[in-house]
Design a protein around this motif. Structure first.
Motif, PDB file in Angstrom:
ATOM      1  N   GLU A 134       0.832  -1.203   0.000  1.00  0.00           N
ATOM      2  CA  GLU A 134       0.000   0.000   0.000  1.00  0.00           C
ATOM      3  C   GLU A 134       0.873   1.262   0.000  1.00  0.00           C
ATOM      4  O   GLU A 134       0.565   2.248  -0.674  1.00  0.00           O
ATOM      5  CB  GLU A 134      -0.930  -0.007   1.203  1.00  0.00           C
ATOM      6  N   LEU A 135       1.980   1.232   0.752  1.00  0.00           N
ATOM      7  CA  LEU A 135       2.923   2.359   0.719  1.00  0.00           C
ATOM      8  C   LEU A 135       3.528   2.508  -0.677  1.00  0.00           C
ATOM      9  O   LEU A 135       3.690   3.628  -1.179  1.00  0.00           O
ATOM     10  CB  LEU A 135       4.032   2.146   1.751  1.00  0.00           C
ATOM     11  N   TYR A 136       3.835   1.380  -1.290  1.00  0.00           N
ATOM     12  CA  TYR A 136       4.358   1.408  -2.659  1.00  0.00           C
ATOM     13  C   TYR A 136       3.330   2.007  -3.614  1.00  0.00           C
ATOM     14  O   TYR A 136       3.656   2.871  -4.443  1.00  0.00           O
ATOM     15  CB  TYR A 136       4.704  -0.020  -3.076  1.00  0.00           C
ATOM     16  N   ALA A 189      -3.800  -3.176  -8.434  1.00  0.00           N
ATOM     17  CA  ALA A 189      -4.908  -2.405  -9.015  1.00  0.00           C
ATOM     18  C   ALA A 189      -5.977  -2.111  -7.962  1.00  0.00           C
ATOM     19  O   ALA A 189      -6.547  -1.013  -7.921  1.00  0.00           O
ATOM     20  CB  ALA A 189      -5.516  -3.167 -10.189  1.00  0.00           C
ATOM     21  N   THR A 190      -6.228  -3.079  -7.094  1.00  0.00           N
ATOM     22  CA  THR A 190      -7.211  -2.871  -6.024  1.00  0.00           C
ATOM     23  C   THR A 190      -6.711  -1.833  -5.028  1.00  0.00           C
ATOM     24  O   THR A 190      -7.476  -0.969  -4.566  1.00  0.00           O
ATOM     25  CB  THR A 190      -7.488  -4.199  -5.296  1.00  0.00           C
ATOM     26  N   LEU A 191      -5.425  -1.895  -4.703  1.00  0.00           N
ATOM     27  CA  LEU A 191      -4.851  -0.915  -3.774  1.00  0.00           C
ATOM     28  C   LEU A 191      -4.922   0.500  -4.353  1.00  0.00           C
ATOM     29  O   LEU A 191      -5.233   1.456  -3.638  1.00  0.00           O
ATOM     30  CB  LEU A 191      -3.392  -1.277  -3.466  1.00  0.00           C
ATOM     31  N   LEU A 192      -4.628   0.620  -5.639  1.00  0.00           N
ATOM     32  CA  LEU A 192      -4.681   1.941  -6.270  1.00  0.00           C
ATOM     33  C   LEU A 192      -6.100   2.500  -6.255  1.00  0.00           C
ATOM     34  O   LEU A 192      -6.307   3.691  -6.009  1.00  0.00           O
ATOM     35  CB  LEU A 192      -4.159   1.846  -7.709  1.00  0.00           C
ATOM     36  N   LEU A 244     -16.913  -2.989  -3.733  1.00  0.00           N
ATOM     37  CA  LEU A 244     -15.780  -3.756  -4.256  1.00  0.00           C
ATOM     38  C   LEU A 244     -14.988  -4.415  -3.138  1.00  0.00           C
ATOM     39  O   LEU A 244     -14.569  -5.576  -3.252  1.00  0.00           O
ATOM     40  CB  LEU A 244     -14.864  -2.842  -5.077  1.00  0.00           C
ATOM     41  N   LEU A 245     -14.783  -3.671  -2.049  1.00  0.00           N
ATOM     42  CA  LEU A 245     -14.032  -4.224  -0.931  1.00  0.00           C
ATOM     43  C   LEU A 245     -14.790  -5.362  -0.267  1.00  0.00           C
ATOM     44  O   LEU A 245     -14.195  -6.368   0.138  1.00  0.00           O
ATOM     45  CB  LEU A 245     -13.729  -3.124   0.089  1.00  0.00           C
ATOM     46  N   VAL A 246     -16.124  -5.207  -0.152  1.00  0.00           N
ATOM     47  CA  VAL A 246     -16.929  -6.286   0.423  1.00  0.00           C
ATOM     48  C   VAL A 246     -16.817  -7.538  -0.438  1.00  0.00           C
ATOM     49  O   VAL A 246     -16.656  -8.662   0.069  1.00  0.00           O
ATOM     50  CB  VAL A 246     -18.402  -5.860   0.565  1.00  0.00           C
TER      51      VAL A 246
END
Length: 333
Positions: free
Chosen positions: A24-26, A136-139, A159-161
């Motif tokens: 996530e930091l990346y 892609a999800t993190l972005l 989407l997260l659910v």
């Protein structure tokens, strides 16, 4: 940009070794670092090299980040070190700072596909487990946190659910073991439920691996070679294994049975059968009184007939079955 309170939480998890937190930091920083470095080096491949070395280094030194506000300055400092190392390799002039944000609009961006590949290389070079959540999800999630729009909150929440309720990478195999007979051998049939791809199916009895064959897309056959405790391990393509143990007690341990022997005109004829597996006709051997090895002249697996011509006067005959049980008999004139 990640808000400070949330960044503190992410950095804390990254310091604890959480690969998803580091990813996530990346995700929050790679585009900015890529553009700043590119404006100096003006070379895509050199920039990617600097990115790799920078994030491998920051992952190793993440413990030095006591507060979230210190993360990005340390990241930029490491990037500057790696830029100057590249400059030294190609006899280019050293730089004192990386480019300011005001010039980033002039630099190209790194594609998500390349960034995802680079993240995998970073975890590999760091000899650590990769992240579970796709880049892609993190972005998308970071965009949500930065935009703060209600619609985006609802959409991303859904989407997260979905991501949390369908974590296919956490699925473990579910399968059944059924005793059966296959090819005249005692066996266990393994039926694997679900839809996830199967990586491996292995079995061992008393710590010794035994044959496993694939009969259908999700059906395998195990052929125990001895009685004892059998361990069966099914592994999905997501590397999640499931182990089952059972006690095997019905493996054939009985030697073949001699039905009759006859000696006529120098020809020895033996009739034999095996009640469990079957006779291993190809490995029937005999030895004469001088220790010479003699093989059958002929045999008929359908009738159990075994023939030795030119009988030498005395033969010690070994008749095995397919599981290694042996019947020995000595015939003399």
């Amino acid at each position: 940009m990640i808000e400070r309170s949330y960044l503190e939480e992410v950095v804390e998890h990254a310091r604890a070794g959480d690969s998803n937190a580091f990813a996530e930091l990346y995700a929050a920083t790679f585009q900015t670092i890529y553009q700043k470095v590119y404006l100096i080096l003006d070379n895509e491949y050199m920039t990617q090299d600097v990115m790799l070395y920078t994030y491998v280094d920051i992952k190793r030194r993440i413990g030095q980040v006591e507060h979230a506000k210190d993360f990005f300055p340390l990241l930029e400092s490491i990037a500057l070190e790696k830029v100057n190392e590249q400059c030294a390799l190609y006899d280019r002039k050293r730089v004192k700072s990386i480019e300011p944000k005001s010039r980033l609009s002039k630099a190209p961006t790194m594609s998500t596909e390349i960034a995802d590949q680079l993240l995998e290389y970073i975890f590999f070079a760091s000899d650590s487990f990769s992240n579970d959540v796709p880049l892609a999800t993190l972005l998308t999630y970071l965009e949500y946190r930065s935009q703060r729009f209600v619609v985006q909150r609802i959409v991303l929440g859904v989407l997260l659910v979905m991501m949390l309720t369908i974590p296919y990478w956490m699925l473990s195999p579910d399968f059944t073991l059924t005793e059966t007979t296959s090819n005249n051998l005692f066996a266990y049939q393994v039926d694997i439920e679900g839809w996830m791809g199967i990586d491996t199916v292995t079995a061992s009895v008393n710590g010794v691996f035994v044959p496993v064959t694939r009969e259908a897309a999700r059906t395998y056959m195990i052929y125990p070679t001895a009685n004892g405790e059998m361990t069966v391990i099914v592994t999905y393509v997501n590397h999640r294994p499931e182990k089952r143990m059972t006690v095997v007690s019905d493996v054939d341990r009985a030697a073949p049975i001699i039905d009759s022997t006859s000696l006529n005109g120098g020809i020895l004829t033996i009739y034999a059968h095996d009640e469990e597996s079957s006779i291993d006709y190809k490995n029937i051997t005999a030895s004469d009184s001088d220790g010479n090895t003699i093989l059958p002249s002929d045999y008929d697996s359908a009738t159990g007939e075994i023939i030795f011509e030119d009988f030498p006067g005395r033969l010690t005959i070994t008749i095995p079955d397919l599981l290694g049980n042996k019947k020995e008999l000595t015939v003399t004139e």
